[in-house]
Scaffold this motif. Structure first.
Motif, PDB file in Angstrom:
ATOM      1  N   GLY A   9      -8.919 -28.059  -1.805  1.00 25.01           N
ATOM      2  CA  GLY A   9     -10.087 -28.063  -2.693  1.00 25.01           C
ATOM      3  C   GLY A   9     -10.424 -26.661  -3.162  1.00 25.01           C
ATOM      4  O   GLY A   9     -10.736 -26.437  -4.338  1.00 25.01           O
ATOM      5  N   ARG A  10     -10.356 -25.712  -2.242  1.00 24.58           N
ATOM      6  CA  ARG A  10     -10.597 -24.308  -2.624  1.00 24.58           C
ATOM      7  C   ARG A  10      -9.528 -23.815  -3.585  1.00 24.58           C
ATOM      8  O   ARG A  10      -9.803 -23.025  -4.485  1.00 24.58           O
ATOM      9  CB  ARG A  10     -10.632 -23.427  -1.379  1.00 24.58           C
ATOM     10  CG  ARG A  10     -11.846 -23.646  -0.508  1.00 24.58           C
ATOM     11  CD  ARG A  10     -11.789 -22.772   0.710  1.00 24.58           C
ATOM     12  NE  ARG A  10     -12.862 -23.053   1.636  1.00 24.58           N
ATOM     13  CZ  ARG A  10     -12.983 -22.490   2.829  1.00 24.58           C
ATOM     14  NH1 ARG A  10     -12.079 -21.601   3.231  1.00 24.58           N
ATOM     15  NH2 ARG A  10     -13.982 -22.810   3.614  1.00 24.58           N
ATOM     16  N   ASN A  11      -8.292 -24.294  -3.386  1.00 25.91           N
ATOM     17  CA  ASN A  11      -7.227 -23.895  -4.291  1.00 25.91           C
ATOM     18  C   ASN A  11      -7.497 -24.387  -5.709  1.00 25.91           C
ATOM     19  O   ASN A  11      -7.227 -23.672  -6.680  1.00 25.91           O
ATOM     20  CB  ASN A  11      -5.869 -24.412  -3.819  1.00 25.91           C
ATOM     21  CG  ASN A  11      -4.810 -24.165  -4.865  1.00 25.91           C
ATOM     22  OD1 ASN A  11      -4.445 -25.085  -5.595  1.00 25.91           O
ATOM     23  ND2 ASN A  11      -4.354 -22.940  -4.957  1.00 25.91           N
ATOM     24  N   ALA A  12      -8.032 -25.585  -5.838  1.00 25.84           N
ATOM     25  CA  ALA A  12      -8.350 -26.109  -7.166  1.00 25.84           C
ATOM     26  C   ALA A  12      -9.347 -25.189  -7.864  1.00 25.84           C
ATOM     27  O   ALA A  12      -9.205 -24.886  -9.056  1.00 25.84           O
ATOM     28  CB  ALA A  12      -8.896 -27.533  -7.061  1.00 25.84           C
ATOM     29  N   THR A  17     -10.607 -20.585 -11.660  1.00 25.20           N
ATOM     30  CA  THR A  17     -11.479 -19.423 -11.878  1.00 25.20           C
ATOM     31  C   THR A  17     -10.880 -18.063 -11.531  1.00 25.20           C
ATOM     32  O   THR A  17     -11.368 -17.049 -12.019  1.00 25.20           O
ATOM     33  CB  THR A  17     -12.774 -19.589 -11.059  1.00 25.20           C
ATOM     34  OG1 THR A  17     -12.444 -19.620  -9.664  1.00 25.20           O
ATOM     35  CG2 THR A  17     -13.527 -20.853 -11.448  1.00 25.20           C
ATOM     36  N   GLN A  18      -9.850 -18.014 -10.677  1.00 26.60           N
ATOM     37  CA  GLN A  18      -9.365 -16.716 -10.219  1.00 26.60           C
ATOM     38  C   GLN A  18      -7.881 -16.476 -10.449  1.00 26.60           C
ATOM     39  O   GLN A  18      -7.410 -15.360 -10.283  1.00 26.60           O
ATOM     40  CB  GLN A  18      -9.655 -16.546  -8.726  1.00 26.60           C
ATOM     41  CG  GLN A  18     -11.118 -16.515  -8.392  1.00 26.60           C
ATOM     42  CD  GLN A  18     -11.338 -16.451  -6.894  1.00 26.60           C
ATOM     43  OE1 GLN A  18     -10.517 -16.896  -6.105  1.00 26.60           O
ATOM     44  NE2 GLN A  18     -12.461 -15.877  -6.497  1.00 26.60           N
TER      45      GLN A  18
END
Length: 171
Positions: A9-12, A17-18
């Motif tokens: 989820g953080r990877n998405a 964004t980054q």
């Protein structure tokens, strides 16, 4: 939700964004950092590196072992295959840290001798309990490696209590 679900989820979010499009395979600063796997000592974060600026090799203790040297040779071949060479103009930084877990194994030669590919007498030279001496030893090993001729080598010590880096062996 488990760890994998949290991280994907953080990877998405990262991808949206980054993510930096167009990064090259070769580090922009022509620098490889050999550091410890300890999560307190992320070389990119500790050294303020931007994405794509440095490459890192991480192992237990951030040590230069025979396997680390072979990994360096593999990286050199990759660099050559990409049209460059790991030599003049490149930097190698040994980044070790205070309060490293490897020091807890000092009295366990049965674990350390195979890791360093040495015998018990040679184990004393590895300076497992003294990070400054270990850095000096590992920098000397890299500087003595003829297959890395032209590479500048230095050694840094990260203090996990203050967040500061000290130069132990200058380039």
């Amino acid at each position: 939700m488990g760890v994998v679900e949290t991280l994907t989820g953080r990877n998405a979010d990262f991808a949206k964004t980054q993510f930096t499009e167009g990064l090259r395979m070769m580090p922009a600063l022509k620098t490889i950092v050999i550091g410890c796997v300890d999560p307190r000592v992320d070389p990119e974060a500790v050294l303020g590196a931007e994405p794509g600026e440095i490459a890192t090799i991480r192992n237990v203790g951030g040590r230069v072992t025979p396997r680390t040297l072979e990994e360096m040779m593999m990286l050199r071949k990759v660099t050559q295959a990409a049209g460059g060479d790991l030599g003049l103009g490149w930097e190698l930084i040994v980044l070790q840290h205070t309060h490293c877990g490897i020091t807890l194994l000092e009295d366990q030669p049965d674990l350390l001798t195979p890791y360093f590919e040495t015998d018990e007498q040679g184990l004393a030279e590895q300076a497992v309990s003294d990070p400054r001496a270990a850095i000096a030893r590992d920098v000397a090993a890299l500087r003595a490696e003829t297959r890395l001729e032209g590479v500048r080598v230095s050694g840094l010590l990260y203090d996990v209590a203050t967040g500061q880096v000290e130069t132990v062996v200058a380039p």
